[in-house]
Design an enzyme around this catalytic site. Structure first.
Site: not given
Ligand code: NAP
Ligand code: 8YV
Length: 321
Positions: A234, A258, A263, A281
């Site tokens: 994020r 990304d 945004e 994104h």
């Molecule tokens: P997840 O399975 O919940 O993993 C989150 C990771 O972050 C865990 O390893 C957690 O470990 C760590 N974390 C959380 N808070 C933290 C902190 N304060 N300090 C250090 N580490 C921390 O989530 P995910 O499914 O992998 O997704 C992660 C994030 O990616 C989503 O929440 C979303 O914001 C983002 N995302 C972006 C896109 C995009 O389009 N660019 C797409 C999908 C997701 P601990 O809890 O042990 O700290």
């Molecule tokens: C999407 C994301 O682009 O899943 C997330 O957390 O950031 C992306 O996969 C977004 O959520 C679409 O609204």
């Protein structure tokens, strides 16, 4: 679920497949993008039992729906939905984990390669006719080979990124609050110490109060002049002014982004920089992956209104699977 007795509110835009599928089973109420008051009369507000959103539901709108039972969020990140507040009101929040892990991890590797090898600029060089008129594109100052990557976040997506990095023969370390017992990567309990140890930092943590501007001048300085920073988590996790300064001064070598603090954005602060690769994104943005996310949004609502079960509740939510 075909008598359309349940009303679901959709604020603003949503993936077309969500709309198409919800319209089959639910009474749908649509309102424009959020930002102001919820413009719905009292009787309609009282009818709404579910909401489908693309990332954000204003807390005031949640409070303005007296019979709301469930918020189904399109996206795994739900930083725009106050799930703690929802829990205090007994409102379920669901999201779309796992179905996008591979897509987001693949895009992360693409963005990393684009950043270190400047591939989008090389393609533009060819497309602009400069290869023929001016000669070979400049050698990239950086290489992926031999890098040591620190993952900020090793959850569902972070782990997929780590597996891909291993195939590139790169060393992987990670920082999370709690070490994982199922991996052999080195865990750093301090983000600053990890940034000092690695030369490539990939951010894939959720947007929370604890991760707000966690990437700041101190971390970038620790990453150092050969450092590459990639953000697919994020934008709120980054102090963008500090990042811009670090890229301009050579405090770090390059960045691939990304996601952004606000945004959509023109990303004007970064546009004139050669050492940045920018994406709007799109990490999960393929038709198959977005369709899978859309199906999960709908299936959570159908599950809840059929037999009070949901497939993918967020951890804060008052019901389990
Ligand atoms: P997840 O399975 O919940 O993993 C989150 C990771 O972050 C865990 O390893 C957690 O470990 C760590 N974390 C959380 N808070 C933290 C902190 N304060 N300090 C250090 N580490 C921390 O989530 P995910 O499914 O992998 O997704 C992660 C994030 O990616 C989503 O929440 C979303 O914001 C983002 N995302 C972006 C896109 C995009 O389009 N660019 C797409 C999908 C997701 P601990 O809890 O042990 O700290
Ligand atoms: C999407 C994301 O682009 O899943 C997330 O957390 O950031 C992306 O996969 C977004 O959520 C679409 O609204």
């Amino acid at each position: 679920m075909t008598d359309k007795s349940v009303t679901v509110l959709i604020p603003g835009r949503i993936h077309p497949r969500v709309l198409e599928r919800l319209e089959r089973d639910f009474d749908i109420v649509r309102v424009p993008e959020q930002g102001g008051e919820l413009e719905l009369d009292e009787a309609t507000r009282a009818k709404v039992r579910g909401v489908a959103v693309s990332g954000t539901l204003q807390r005031a709108w949640m409070d303005a729906l007296p019979n709301l039972e469930i918020v189904s969020n399109f996206g795994v990140g739900y930083d725009g939905v106050d799930a703690d507040h929802a829990a205090t009101k007994g409102i379920i929040v669901t999201h779309t984990p796992d179905v996008l892990n591979d897509e987001v991890a693949d895009t992360t590797i693409g963005l990393l390669l684009n950043t270190v090898r400047r591939l989008p600029r090389a393609e533009a060089w060819l497309r602009d006719g400069r290869w023929k008129s001016e000669g070979a594109f400049a050698l990239s100052p950086l290489s992926l080979k031999g890098r040591h990557v620190g993952l900020l976040g090793l959850g569902r997506i972070g782990l997929e990124i780590a597996h891909r990095l291993e195939a590139f023969k790169l060393k992987v370390s990670y920082h999370t609050r709690t070490p994982r017992s199922d991996v052999s990567y080195t865990h750093y309990s301090s983000l600053r110490e990890m940034a000092q140890a690695v030369d490539t930092l990939i951010c894939i943590v959720p947007g929370t109060a604890a991760t707000h501007k966690i990437i700041n001048a101190e971390i970038l300085s620790a990453l150092g002049p050969n450092g590459v920073f990639i953000n697919v988590g994020r934008g709120s996790s980054v102090d963008e002014a500090a990042l811009e300064a670090a890229l301009r001064s050579g405090t770090i070598a390059a960045a691939g982004l990304d996601v952004f603090y606000e945004e959509p954005t023109t990303a004007s602060a970064f546009l004139d920089l050669d050492n940045v690769s920018l994406l709007p994104h799109v990490a999960s943005a393929s038709v198959p992956t977005r369709n899978a996310m859309a199906d999960l949004v709908v299936d959570n609502l159908i599950g809840w209104f059929t037999d009070k079960t949901v497939i993918s509740p967020v951890p804060e939510t008052p019901v389990k699977k």
